[in-house]
Design a protein around this motif. Sequence first.
Motif, mmCIF file in Angstrom:
data_model
loop_
_atom_site.group_PDB
_atom_site.id
_atom_site.type_symbol
_atom_site.label_atom_id
_atom_site.label_comp_id
_atom_site.label_asym_id
_atom_site.label_seq_id
_atom_site.Cartn_x
_atom_site.Cartn_y
_atom_site.Cartn_z
ATOM 1 N N VAL A 105 0.972 -1.102 -0.002
ATOM 2 C CA VAL A 105 -0.044 -0.195 -0.135
ATOM 3 C C VAL A 105 0.904 1.048 -0.091
ATOM 4 O O VAL A 105 1.833 1.471 0.915
ATOM 5 C CB VAL A 105 -1.023 0.122 1.098
ATOM 6 N N MET A 121 -4.741 3.462 -2.386
ATOM 7 C CA MET A 121 -6.083 3.218 -1.477
ATOM 8 C C MET A 121 -7.183 4.119 -2.408
ATOM 9 O O MET A 121 -8.317 3.810 -1.802
ATOM 10 C CB MET A 121 -5.834 3.553 -0.238
ATOM 11 N N LEU A 147 0.327 -7.665 3.463
ATOM 12 C CA LEU A 147 0.284 -6.089 2.988
ATOM 13 C C LEU A 147 1.365 -5.399 4.001
ATOM 14 O O LEU A 147 1.547 -5.497 4.920
ATOM 15 C CB LEU A 147 -1.030 -5.255 3.231
ATOM 16 N N VAL A 162 2.356 -1.478 4.374
ATOM 17 C CA VAL A 162 1.784 -0.098 4.314
ATOM 18 C C VAL A 162 2.850 0.755 4.288
ATOM 19 O O VAL A 162 3.531 1.209 5.398
ATOM 20 C CB VAL A 162 0.846 0.188 5.354
ATOM 21 N N LEU A 203 -8.416 -1.358 6.008
ATOM 22 C CA LEU A 203 -7.499 -2.227 6.053
ATOM 23 C C LEU A 203 -7.434 -3.182 7.296
ATOM 24 O O LEU A 203 -7.228 -4.260 7.149
ATOM 25 C CB LEU A 203 -6.025 -1.652 6.020
ATOM 26 N N GLU A 250 -7.115 -7.441 7.709
ATOM 27 C CA GLU A 250 -6.385 -7.994 9.133
ATOM 28 C C GLU A 250 -7.415 -8.976 9.603
ATOM 29 O O GLU A 250 -7.078 -9.951 9.917
ATOM 30 C CB GLU A 250 -5.931 -6.843 9.753
ATOM 31 N N ILE A 268 -0.564 -7.775 8.083
ATOM 32 C CA ILE A 268 -0.216 -6.270 7.798
ATOM 33 C C ILE A 268 0.839 -5.895 8.655
ATOM 34 O O ILE A 268 0.910 -5.702 9.785
ATOM 35 C CB ILE A 268 -1.696 -5.349 7.840
ATOM 36 N N PRO A 282 -2.890 -1.792 11.062
ATOM 37 C CA PRO A 282 -3.695 -0.390 11.099
ATOM 38 C C PRO A 282 -3.716 0.354 12.389
ATOM 39 O O PRO A 282 -3.811 1.318 12.434
ATOM 40 C CB PRO A 282 -4.929 -1.008 10.599
#
Length: 295
Positions: free
Chosen positions: A9, A36, A61, A63, A81, A85, A91, A95
């Motif tokens: 991302v 995004m 992912l 970020v 996101l 998760e 991730i 997040p």
Amino acid sequence: MTELKIGVVGIPGKWSTEAIADALEARTGFRLVIDMAEVTLDLGSGALIYRGQDLCQLDGLVVKKISEIYNYHALDRLEMLRVAEARGVKIFSRPEAMLRLMDRLACTVTLANAQIPMPPTTITEDESAALAAVTAYCSAVFKPLFSTKARGMCVISAEDEDPAAQIAAFKAENPVMYVQAKRELSGQDLGMAFLGGTYLCTYARVKQDATSWNTTILSGGKYEAFEPDAELIELGRRAQAPFGLTFTTVDVALTDAGPIVFEVSAFGGYRGVRDGCGIDAAARVADHVIAGVAT
């Protein structure tokens, strides 16, 4: 090569986003850079779709950047996101961890609660209280709650011709005012990089423009190597510890009264690590992420 599918991302075309995508592709054979702004969340089906790809079907992912410019809308992107998760996608960083950092006030409160030394700071919606803070601090930096690289910041001094008018102008754009005492940085501040909570290296941002009040690269600053002592490294470690990030940099300044921390980055600076420390941060992060996804 592994068969893992790990997306990035970030901002397509930006160096740091492409660097981590390159590093992951070299190790897995899979490449997906995700903007995004083009992601759609369907809560009915639990799908998070980007150009036909359900991100919830990926293994992981990374970020690197959630938005080109920080604002409260970026928080909504992080919330989206969380669906991936919850469906088992790992991730990096989580997040929830990043949510606590994008808002400058949330970061500051967490650091204060952890007793990390920072410049004196006042948060207020009251213009008279902001003026009193400027008077007490002599000179203060007014910071938007959502910004990077000193964007939207300004310095207001008690000796200015009309500080009250400057405060009113700032409040017109920033109803909640973040007012921080301006400190003498001797022309540089530091970025202390951590990967998975482990210290990686420290680089300095050195001011090149004598007329600029800050050291950011956006204002002409330059990255240089810096070797901190064990005490400073421990300060950086304590500052980033409450957030639980995959990769981050802690912004530190050395003052006559001792080191102070300005903030902890939600995403960290690959370029500073590369140019200041000679370390390929994207490669280090890729290895860390693959190990985390595989476990």
